[in-house]
Design a protein around this motif. Structure first.
Motif, PDB file in Angstrom:
ATOM      1  N   VAL A  12      20.832  -4.940  -6.863  1.00 37.55           N
ATOM      2  CA  VAL A  12      20.006  -5.633  -7.846  1.00 37.55           C
ATOM      3  C   VAL A  12      19.217  -6.732  -7.142  1.00 37.55           C
ATOM      4  O   VAL A  12      19.753  -7.455  -6.299  1.00 37.55           O
ATOM      5  CB  VAL A  12      20.882  -6.236  -8.966  1.00 37.55           C
ATOM      6  N   HIS A  13      17.962  -6.835  -7.485  1.00 42.86           N
ATOM      7  CA  HIS A  13      17.096  -7.856  -6.911  1.00 42.86           C
ATOM      8  C   HIS A  13      16.656  -8.805  -8.016  1.00 42.86           C
ATOM      9  O   HIS A  13      16.645  -8.442  -9.195  1.00 42.86           O
ATOM     10  CB  HIS A  13      15.902  -7.203  -6.224  1.00 42.86           C
ATOM     11  N   VAL A  14      16.271 -10.010  -7.634  1.00 41.28           N
ATOM     12  CA  VAL A  14      15.986 -11.047  -8.626  1.00 41.28           C
ATOM     13  C   VAL A  14      14.654 -11.719  -8.327  1.00 41.28           C
ATOM     14  O   VAL A  14      14.352 -12.057  -7.176  1.00 41.28           O
ATOM     15  CB  VAL A  14      17.101 -12.114  -8.652  1.00 41.28           C
ATOM     16  N   LEU A  15      13.858 -11.901  -9.373  1.00 42.25           N
ATOM     17  CA  LEU A  15      12.651 -12.719  -9.311  1.00 42.25           C
ATOM     18  C   LEU A  15      13.012 -14.085  -9.874  1.00 42.25           C
ATOM     19  O   LEU A  15      13.381 -14.199 -11.046  1.00 42.25           O
ATOM     20  CB  LEU A  15      11.528 -12.088 -10.129  1.00 42.25           C
ATOM     21  N   ARG A  46       9.720  -4.428 -14.824  1.00 46.52           N
ATOM     22  CA  ARG A  46      10.017  -3.173 -15.507  1.00 46.52           C
ATOM     23  C   ARG A  46      10.928  -2.269 -14.677  1.00 46.52           C
ATOM     24  O   ARG A  46      11.443  -1.279 -15.193  1.00 46.52           O
ATOM     25  CB  ARG A  46       8.712  -2.421 -15.810  1.00 46.52           C
ATOM     26  N   LEU A  47      11.099  -2.574 -13.408  1.00 44.16           N
ATOM     27  CA  LEU A  47      11.920  -1.731 -12.541  1.00 44.16           C
ATOM     28  C   LEU A  47      13.396  -1.947 -12.848  1.00 44.16           C
ATOM     29  O   LEU A  47      13.841  -3.077 -13.059  1.00 44.16           O
ATOM     30  CB  LEU A  47      11.638  -2.059 -11.072  1.00 44.16           C
ATOM     31  N   LEU A  71      10.489  -2.001  -1.440  1.00 47.09           N
ATOM     32  CA  LEU A  71      11.931  -2.277  -1.388  1.00 47.09           C
ATOM     33  C   LEU A  71      12.543  -2.313  -2.779  1.00 47.09           C
ATOM     34  O   LEU A  71      13.677  -1.870  -2.987  1.00 47.09           O
ATOM     35  CB  LEU A  71      12.176  -3.598  -0.665  1.00 47.09           C
ATOM     36  N   PHE A  72      11.808  -2.840  -3.757  1.00 44.22           N
ATOM     37  CA  PHE A  72      12.335  -2.915  -5.124  1.00 44.22           C
ATOM     38  C   PHE A  72      12.480  -1.525  -5.745  1.00 44.22           C
ATOM     39  O   PHE A  72      13.307  -1.333  -6.645  1.00 44.22           O
ATOM     40  CB  PHE A  72      11.415  -3.755  -6.006  1.00 44.22           C
ATOM     41  N   THR A  73      11.660  -0.578  -5.308  1.00 44.95           N
ATOM     42  CA  THR A  73      11.671   0.749  -5.935  1.00 44.95           C
ATOM     43  C   THR A  73      12.500   1.761  -5.159  1.00 44.95           C
ATOM     44  O   THR A  73      12.620   2.909  -5.594  1.00 44.95           O
ATOM     45  CB  THR A  73      10.240   1.288  -6.069  1.00 44.95           C
ATOM     46  N   ARG A  74      13.075   1.358  -4.041  1.00 42.51           N
ATOM     47  CA  ARG A  74      13.874   2.296  -3.245  1.00 42.51           C
ATOM     48  C   ARG A  74      15.356   1.945  -3.352  1.00 42.51           C
ATOM     49  O   ARG A  74      15.728   0.778  -3.224  1.00 42.51           O
ATOM     50  CB  ARG A  74      13.468   2.249  -1.763  1.00 42.51           C
ATOM     51  N   VAL A 114       4.386  -9.333 -11.138  1.00 43.70           N
ATOM     52  CA  VAL A 114       5.700  -9.730 -11.643  1.00 43.70           C
ATOM     53  C   VAL A 114       6.052  -8.922 -12.892  1.00 43.70           C
ATOM     54  O   VAL A 114       7.196  -8.468 -13.054  1.00 43.70           O
ATOM     55  CB  VAL A 114       5.723 -11.244 -11.953  1.00 43.70           C
ATOM     56  N   ALA A 115       5.059  -8.717 -13.758  1.00 45.44           N
ATOM     57  CA  ALA A 115       5.315  -7.935 -14.969  1.00 45.44           C
ATOM     58  C   ALA A 115       5.726  -6.510 -14.616  1.00 45.44           C
ATOM     59  O   ALA A 115       6.654  -5.944 -15.222  1.00 45.44           O
ATOM     60  CB  ALA A 115       4.073  -7.926 -15.853  1.00 45.44           C
ATOM     61  N   GLU A 116       5.082  -5.925 -13.614  1.00 45.78           N
ATOM     62  CA  GLU A 116       5.428  -4.561 -13.213  1.00 45.78           C
ATOM     63  C   GLU A 116       6.778  -4.517 -12.503  1.00 45.78           C
ATOM     64  O   GLU A 116       7.579  -3.617 -12.731  1.00 45.78           O
ATOM     65  CB  GLU A 116       4.329  -3.988 -12.306  1.00 45.78           C
TER      66      GLU A 116
END
Length: 971
Positions: free
Chosen positions: A36-39, A207-208, A172-175, A202-204
């Motif tokens: 899990v990644h965090v903004l 959604r991940l 990296l967020f999508t893999r 950031v909005a896109e």
């Protein structure tokens, strides 16, 4: 007395949330949770870095590895992948064996090493970097680290990130990452104005499925009091109260205000900038001058560079640095220093007089140019520009642009090279003997095309032509052919691509063979795009002969690809597909990436034409992958392939996969590719019941028909009246006719969509409609579709998509007339038309449109009394709608899940502060007036207003106020 808090106040909840999301509580050797990644977001100075420091200490205390990369505010002198270069630098020092092991598999990863990017370093390898190899190399590096112990990677200040860094984060967020890897990306919310490229990104990202968001808000008053007392136990009650009122919950402001109030005069300045500069005033002259000099470098500066730009002895430099560090102005790292907070560095730099700034930057130029301190071409270009040393800025910008292009950063390359062209407009500027303005212009056009800025590439080429002396025909041919290729990628411009290319052919008649062959090859391509096949073949054969005679394999492969691609509509699909592998192989061997992408794209389109979705998906995905490898996801055929692949996913009902693929399209991306991709995304969002704009990317309709074709269908379905629907149709028809000429094939789909929506509006109308006028409109739409059919009679047979939409035209026309006649028992022709439409859409395989057809067909059968057949079709439509999350279709079928969103909902997640500001907006107050009333800055008000508009889906303050009143949001 220096004041900087080492305790964390009021952030326990955020720290626990971060730890929980990332699995930081797990010790080494224990499961660390999913990847899990965090903004992490918050205003400048609110305490993001302090929170991340506490998170890092907690992670290290449980056996995690922690690495931090920083984005810097370098303005137009962007350095691609800067935070990842910082990461690789540290790893090369601490874990060289890991870097070496990964680098053997992914050699282009080495291009990120800082030493390879310094002035005076060995020139980069020839050719562009394999961007996908670079991205996969970073992924492999993170996974190699995580194989030992869990890994936390922190990327700070992403609001300053370059486009390439944002692209790598998206990757990296999508893999899925093998091993426990958590990434935290922090950014300033108050910097994200409505057109900031990170805002939509950031909005896109949000959604991940692997990305979560944590917001760091202002501290509460009690927390501020606690922090003040912790920093200065001697503060009086009145001083504490004053600080609470002034700080607005901002932890950094609290520290600075405490520092000011605890000074000799215990006095708080009225201006915040003066508060920040109080620390500077307490330094002696050498330390103060050192800090001012450091501020010109940006957030961070190396010790060798700082030593080179000051006139201090080693001992005096050390003394000055010690003062700055002990006073909490600078922070010391491994051979480098940075400001304790970016706001402090900005305040110091802003306090410099104009002349001081120029002189300080000039010292940096001297140090970097002489090689007495290490630095990059991008850094030298920035300092030279700000020092008004324009000759140095010119040369450094060209080198920085070439270097950015070589490591897969066309966006950054274009920025540097366009600035160089601006400087070259001044006749006083001089280039080295081995450089020319035409070469710089060609490189700029290539970078702009690679970054997806096609229209700008046309303008750059034209500007270079306007400035070109008339004596050199070869230079003119170079610029004309570059402009012609750019023009050929646009559907409607003030220039004609064929005419410009013809002029290039004439100008190159006496040119050297490499240039002449390139111009002829480009002319072949442009003639092929214009559907002038016989002429294209004539010039193509001449170009091919010249290329083979003079051993020009890249040009030869381009010609072969163009001629082979032209056979797509002149031969059978089987024969065409048998021909294309040879063209692809020839392009690969010659290294002509453009020809390879084109050949693969055309091959994929041949599968798409036949609705062979699995083969089309594989082929389009390969084009997308190759574009990413080269760092050119926006390049010709690469972004078109992404659009088509997203459309394949959309048709197949794989909407989440399509949205992930489209996440690259954010504001700030190239306008035309962004509009093209966003049009598909908006179709999906509309299908799920999310609000969409009433006018979609209209500015790009005249440039690219694909944008108009996709956007107009969404616009038409979003209208709430027959008049508005017909107007949207007419606008789209006019734009597409200008772009593609009369009788364009997409006119069938456009007519079917409009007829269907008109029928839906008539069926749901609360007030009478004009049957005669709508019947006349129906006649016109059906005739327009027939024109498209007749226009393509001599071409290849229509594929499954064309057949499906053509059948839909007839079915929707009969339904509209049936409804206009009162909707009595339907005639057999209506039932038969919808039976045919259902069969053709089943063959086509468009899951959402098939569900719509089945739902409509079920309604027709229900009216005809065939309830069993109607129920079966409705059940099929309902199952597909549930799978897609198509709420409007579910509502039409009478199946609305509990809690499903509807457009009329009154529930809007506004914060208390946002509601307070919304009420003042509704009263007509300006941002400045609101700020004064609420004791907050005008900039903060502006950010809140932007958030309110986004949450309400409003385009203006007036519309936001109207929506708020309608939904009862105003007390």
């Amino acid at each position: 007395m220096a004041h900087a808090s080492r305790i964390l106040v009021g952030r326990d909840a955020e720290l626990e949330e971060l730890s929980s999301l990332l699995g930081v509580a797990a010790r080494a050797g224990s499961p660390a949770g999913p990847g899990v990644h965090v903004l992490l977001s918050g205003d400048a100075g609110v305490g993001k870095t302090r929170l991340l420091s506490e998170l890092a200490e907690r992670a290290q205390g449980t056996g995690w590895q922690v690495y931090v990369g920083h984005c810097l505010d370098l303005g137009e002198s962007a350095l691609p992948y800067l935070p990842f270069s910082e990461l690789l630098d540290r790893l090369a020092d601490e874990l060289p064996e890991v870097v070496e092991q990964v680098g053997r598999t992914y050699p282009d990863l080495g291009r990120l090493q800082p030493v390879r990017r310094l002035l005076g370093a060995t020139a980069p390898e020839s050719g562009d970097a394999d961007r996908m190899q670079l991205f996969e190399g970073v992924q492999a590096l993170l996974e190699a680290l995580a194989a030992q112990t869990p890994l936390l990677l922190v990327i700070e200040d992403v609001h300053w990130a370059d486009q390439s860094t944002r692209d790598l984060l998206t990757f990296l967020f999508t893999r899925p990452l093998n091993g426990p890897v958590g990434i935290v990306a922090s950014y300033r919310t108050d910097d994200l104005h409505r057109r900031h490229p990170l805002r939509r990104q950031v909005a896109e990202w949000s959604r991940l499925p692997a990305v979560s968001r944590v917001s760091v808000g202002p501290l509460g008053d009690d927390d501020v009091r606690t922090l003040v007392v912790a920093l200065d136990p001697a503060a009086t009650d009145s001083e504490v109260t004053h600080i609470v009122e002034r700080a607005e919950g901002n932890a950094f402001f609290v520290e600075e205000l405490v520092g000011a109030v605890s000074g000799p005069d215990r006095w708080i300045h009225d201006e915040l900038a003066d508060v920040l500069l109080v620390r500077l005033d307490r330094l002696d002259d050498p330390a103060r001058d050192l800090v001012r000099t450091a501020s010109a470098a940006g957030r961070k500066v190396t010790h060798p560079l700082l030593a080179a730009v000051t006139d201090l002895t080693d001992d005096a430099l050390d003394d000055a640095l010690r003062q700055a560090v002990e006073s909490h102005v600078l922070v010391a790292g491994e051979g480098e220093y940075w400001f304790r907070h970016a706001l402090l560095g900005e305040a110091v730099y802003d306090d410099l007089l104009p002349g001081q700034r120029v002189r300080v930057h000039a010292r940096y130029v001297t140090a970097l140019r002489s090689g007495s301190a290490p630095g990059t071409a991008a850094e030298l270009a920035r300092h030279a520009r700000l020092a008004h040393d324009l000759d140095t800025a010119l040369i450094a910008s060209i080198r920085a642009g070439d270097e950015a292009a070589a490591i897969g950063g066309p966006e950054e390359a274009a920025v540097h090279l366009e600035y160089a062209l601006q400087l070259l407009a001044d006749p006083q500027r001089r280039l080295p003997d081995d450089e020319s303005p035409v070469r710089v212009a060609e490189a700029t056009v290539d970078a702009l095309l690679g970054a997806g800025h096609t229209e700008r590439a046309v303008r750059v080429a034209q500007d270079a032509l306007d400035r070109l002396p008339g004596s050199c025909a070869a230079d003119r041919a170079r610029l004309l052919t570059a402009q012609a290729v750019s023009l050929g990628m646009l559907d409607h411009t003030e220039y004609d691509a064929v005419s410009v290319s013809t002029e290039a052919v004439a100008a190159s008649e006496d040119a050297e063979p490499p240039l002449r062959a390139r111009v002829l090859a480009n002319h072949t391509q442009i003639l092929s795009w214009a559907d002038r096949r016989e002429e294209a073949e004539q010039f193509g054969l001449e170009a091919l002969a010249m290329a083979e005679r003079h051993n020009l394999p890249r040009i030869a492969s381009a010609v072969v690809t163009t001629l082979s691609s032209a056979d797509r509509t002149r031969t059978s699909p089987e024969r065409f597909r048998a021909m294309m592998p040879a063209a692809i192989e020839r392009a690969v061997v010659s290294g002509n990436i453009g020809a390879e992408l084109q050949a693969r794209f055309i091959l994929a389109r041949s599968y798409e034409d036949e609705a062979d979705w699995p083969a089309a998906e594989r082929a389009f995905r390969e084009v997308v992958r190759r574009g990413e490898q080269l760092g050119r996801p926006w390049a010709p055929y690469a972004f078109e392939a992404r659009h088509q692949l997203a459309w394949v996913y959309y048709v197949g009902g794989r909407w989440d996969e399509a949205l992930a693929l489209l996440a690259i399209a954010v504001p700030g991306a190239p306008a035309l590719p962004y509009a093209s991709l966003d049009a598909v995304r908006l179709s999906i969002r509309q299908g799920r019941g999310e609000p969409v704009p009433t006018r979609i990317h209209r500015s790009q309709w005249e440039v690219d028909g694909i944008v108009a074709a996709f956007s107009s269908a969404t616009e038409i379905r979003a209208t709430s009246s027959t008049v508005a629907a017909i107007r949207a149709y007419d606008d789209a028809l006019a734009a597409l006719t200008r772009a593609w000429g009369p009788g364009f094939a997409a006119g069938v789909r456009l007519a079917a969509t409009t007829l269907g929506h008109l029928a839906d509006l008539v069926a749901a109308a609360d007030t009478p409609v004009d049957p005669a006028a709508l019947a006349e409109t129906a006649d016109r739409l059906v005739e327009n579709a027939a024109v498209a059919v007749r226009h393509h009679e001599d071409g290849p047979a229509w594929g499954p998509e064309g057949v499906a939409w053509l059948s839909r035209v007839g079915a929707e026309e009969l339904r509209l007339r049936w409804l206009l006649d009162g909707g009595s028992a339907p005639e057999a022709a209506l039932v038969a038309a919808w039976r045919a439409a259902e069969a053709s859409f089943s063959s086509f395989g468009h899951l959402h449109e098939l569900a719509i057809v089945r739902a409509t067909y079920a309604a027709v059968l229900r009216a005809a009394g065939d309830l069993d057949a109607a129920r079966a079709l409705a059940d099929q439509a309902r199952a597909a709608a549930r799978e897609l999350g198509a709420q409007p279709l579910l509502r039409a079928l009478g199946d609305v899940p509990a809690g499903a969103p509807t457009e009329a909902t009154n529930t809007v997640a506004l914060t208390g502060r946002e509601r307070e500001i919304l009420a003042l907006v509704a009263d007509g107050r300006s941002n400045g007036e609101i700020g004064k009333q609420l004791f907050i800055s005008t900039k903060t008000v502006s950010v809140h207003v932007s958030n309110i508009l986004a949450k309400l889906g409003a385009a203006s303050r007036t519309e936001a106020a109207a929506i708020a009143r309608r939904r009862g949001l105003l007390e």
